[in-house]
Design an enzyme around this catalytic site. Sequence first.
Site, short mmCIF file in Angstrom:
data_model
loop_
_atom_site.label_atom_id
_atom_site.label_comp_id
_atom_site.label_asym_id
_atom_site.label_seq_id
_atom_site.Cartn_x
_atom_site.Cartn_y
_atom_site.Cartn_z
N GLU A 269 27.79 -5.52 11.49
CA GLU A 269 28.56 -5.73 12.72
C GLU A 269 29.01 -7.18 12.86
O GLU A 269 30.09 -7.45 13.39
CB GLU A 269 27.73 -5.28 13.91
CG GLU A 269 27.51 -3.77 13.90
CD GLU A 269 26.59 -3.27 14.99
OE1 GLU A 269 26.96 -2.28 15.66
OE2 GLU A 269 25.51 -3.86 15.18
N GLU B 12 20.90 2.05 11.92
CA GLU B 12 20.14 1.99 13.17
C GLU B 12 19.46 3.31 13.54
O GLU B 12 18.33 3.32 14.07
CB GLU B 12 21.05 1.54 14.32
CG GLU B 12 21.30 0.04 14.38
CD GLU B 12 22.41 -0.44 13.50
OE1 GLU B 12 22.85 -1.59 13.66
OE2 GLU B 12 22.86 0.33 12.62
#
Length: 257
Positions: free
Chosen positions: A111, A131
């Site tokens: 990210e 995640e």
Amino acid sequence: MSEEQPAVLTERRDGVMVITINRPEVRNAVNAAVAEGIAGALDELDGDDDLAVGILTGAGGFFCAGMDLGAFVKGESPWFGDRGFAGIAQRGARKPLIAAIEGFAVAGGFEVALGCDLIVAAEGAKMGIPEVKRSLVAAGGALLHLPKRMPYHVVMELALTGDPLPAERFHEFGVVNRITGKGEALDAALELAVRIAKNGPLAVAASKQIVQQQYDWTSSDQWDAQGAIGGSVFASEDAKEGATAFKEKREPVWQGR
């Protein structure tokens, strides 16, 4: 690494700022110090007229493993002000920023890379958002950015399985700009940065702003919105200099006005 060394290093190279996440002992995981360091580096990049482009990379042969889970469990925040996660996810740099990836950029590390404008990655580097494997959500921008940049079903596979893909696959989708040999990502990013830095700074800034903001424009207002950003560039001294230099067959000298 000595405890006195900062979590984020900066170096200037002829108008280019190289920003290095410097926590190799934890695979450059993002803690509060990293978030603050990246945010401060971006402030410096945008505030200094002698700097044209930034490069974000990681120490130790890899980019970033994402959020420091140990620090997270202890209550430490990897968010910084209005810049968000890692000091970049919600508000990046005004000037162009290139991610130079070696080894891997996963979870929040991916990210961070997606918060950059261009991505250069070494062959075989792994990228992904794992995640869900830890009952977390990729809330640092991947689930917002990737559907605009890759096919829906590929993004869903990344998001729901948490499995990574090699940089070569992301290059096929256009998310990665360049694939380099191992150990060569930073050099390739520097070459790309030099090419950008040669261009008119006002035009570069306006072009980046238009590309980023056009997703929010309707078809009826997009031309006016573009004109509001780009109009002043056409009326600038740099625009006149660019045209004059072209006619005189010389390199332009930009003034940023």
